[in-house]
Design a protein around this motif. Structure first.
Motif, PDB file in Angstrom:
ATOM      1  N   ASP A  44       0.821  -1.208   0.000  1.00  0.00           N
ATOM      2  CA  ASP A  44       0.000   0.000   0.000  1.00  0.00           C
ATOM      3  C   ASP A  44       0.861   1.266   0.000  1.00  0.00           C
ATOM      4  O   ASP A  44       0.536   2.254  -0.661  1.00  0.00           O
ATOM      5  CB  ASP A  44      -0.941   0.016   1.201  1.00  0.00           C
ATOM      6  N   LEU A  45       1.979   1.232   0.744  1.00  0.00           N
ATOM      7  CA  LEU A  45       2.856   2.398   0.801  1.00  0.00           C
ATOM      8  C   LEU A  45       3.550   2.633  -0.541  1.00  0.00           C
ATOM      9  O   LEU A  45       3.729   3.780  -0.968  1.00  0.00           O
ATOM     10  CB  LEU A  45       3.899   2.220   1.909  1.00  0.00           C
TER      11      LEU A  45
ATOM     12  N   LYS B   7       2.315   1.643  -3.476  1.00  0.00           N
ATOM     13  CA  LYS B   7       1.250   2.045  -4.403  1.00  0.00           C
ATOM     14  C   LYS B   7       0.913   3.526  -4.253  1.00  0.00           C
ATOM     15  O   LYS B   7       0.651   4.227  -5.243  1.00  0.00           O
ATOM     16  CB  LYS B   7       0.000   1.200  -4.165  1.00  0.00           C
ATOM     17  N   SER B   8       0.948   4.032  -3.036  1.00  0.00           N
ATOM     18  CA  SER B   8       0.616   5.434  -2.786  1.00  0.00           C
ATOM     19  C   SER B   8       1.770   6.378  -3.109  1.00  0.00           C
ATOM     20  O   SER B   8       1.591   7.593  -3.158  1.00  0.00           O
ATOM     21  CB  SER B   8       0.215   5.632  -1.323  1.00  0.00           C
ATOM     22  N   GLY B   9       2.976   5.820  -3.309  1.00  0.00           N
ATOM     23  CA  GLY B   9       4.143   6.645  -3.582  1.00  0.00           C
ATOM     24  C   GLY B   9       4.877   7.104  -2.343  1.00  0.00           C
ATOM     25  O   GLY B   9       5.883   7.817  -2.431  1.00  0.00           O
ATOM     26  N   THR B  10       4.400   6.688  -1.181  1.00  0.00           N
ATOM     27  CA  THR B  10       5.061   7.059   0.074  1.00  0.00           C
ATOM     28  C   THR B  10       6.432   6.403   0.191  1.00  0.00           C
ATOM     29  O   THR B  10       7.382   6.994   0.713  1.00  0.00           O
ATOM     30  CB  THR B  10       4.196   6.643   1.280  1.00  0.00           C
TER      31      THR B  10
END
Length: 220
Positions: free
Chosen positions: A194-195, A197-200
């Motif tokens: 998820d991180l 995917k979000s670009g974080t």
């Protein structure tokens, strides 16, 4: 563990940590590239380490980048990227492989979720013994002693991926192995996907050439 994590979090308030927290993964990557340029050109910023260098982070750490590198004695990430104490969370294992157990993945997740790291670099290098062993023992169809066999088994799929490709076989396998493991990290849950995917968080693959000191970042 929960107590330890809470304690570490309480000390992540240095000005350097605050500045790093504001940087994007791309900015952190640019700093590593600049550091490698300094190192490979012989213009390193690093001076001999003293206890004072470590005292600044004695109560906690907030490294912006993680480097999963090979355990090879010739590939120290802090030197290769010309980074000061506290800026790299370094994990080193022969063949820079992620594997399937919780220890290495848990270490990466800890650095991301609790220490705030935003960039993960999976770095292979020239003349990698683990990759060479995987090639040799696939071609010879024989076994390796002890736990070495199980370790090399993680590289075998990569050897098959590059079979028949032009160029140096060991270089091809080593680069593809870094790419394979960077891609693998993006899919290992529950924290990283998820991180990413979000670009974080960003994961990248790299290849270090021992003879020149240069790091090549690979499309992954």
């Amino acid at each position: 563990m929960a107590v330890g994590v809470a304690s570490l979090g309480a000390f992540r308030s240095t000005s350097a940590a605050q500045l790093d927290a504001e940087k994007s993964p791309d900015q952190i990557l640019a700093e590593l590239k600049a550091g490698n340029d300094r190192f490979s050109s012989g213009k390193t910023n690093l001076s001999p380490r003293t206890p004072e260098d470590f005292a600044r982070d004695a109560q906690g750490q907030a490294p912006p980048a993680i480097v999963l590198g090979c355990a090879d004695s010739r590939v120290p990430p802090e030197i290769v990227f010309d980074q000061p104490v506290g800026d790299l969370f370094t994990l080193r294992v022969a063949g820079n492989i992620v594997g399937s157990g919780p220890i290495l993945l848990g270490s990466i997740e800890f650095a991301v979720a609790e220490l705030g790291a935003k960039l993960i670099v999976v770095m292979g290098h020239s003349s990698c013994g683990a990759c060479a062993a995987a090639i040799e023992h696939i071609e010879n169809n024989d076994a390796l002693p002890g736990a070495i066999e199980g370790m090399v088994n993680y590289i075998r799929p990569v050897v098959r991926q590059v079979q028949g490709k032009p160029g140096d076989k060991l270089v091809n396998v080593t680069k593809q192995n870094a790419i394979y493991n960077a891609q693998k990290l993006r899919k290992l849950g529950p924290i990283l996907p998820d991180l990413v995917k979000s670009g974080t968080v960003q994961t990248v693959a790299a290849y270090y050439e021992l003879s020149t000191g240069k790091v090549e970042f690979l499309d992954s």
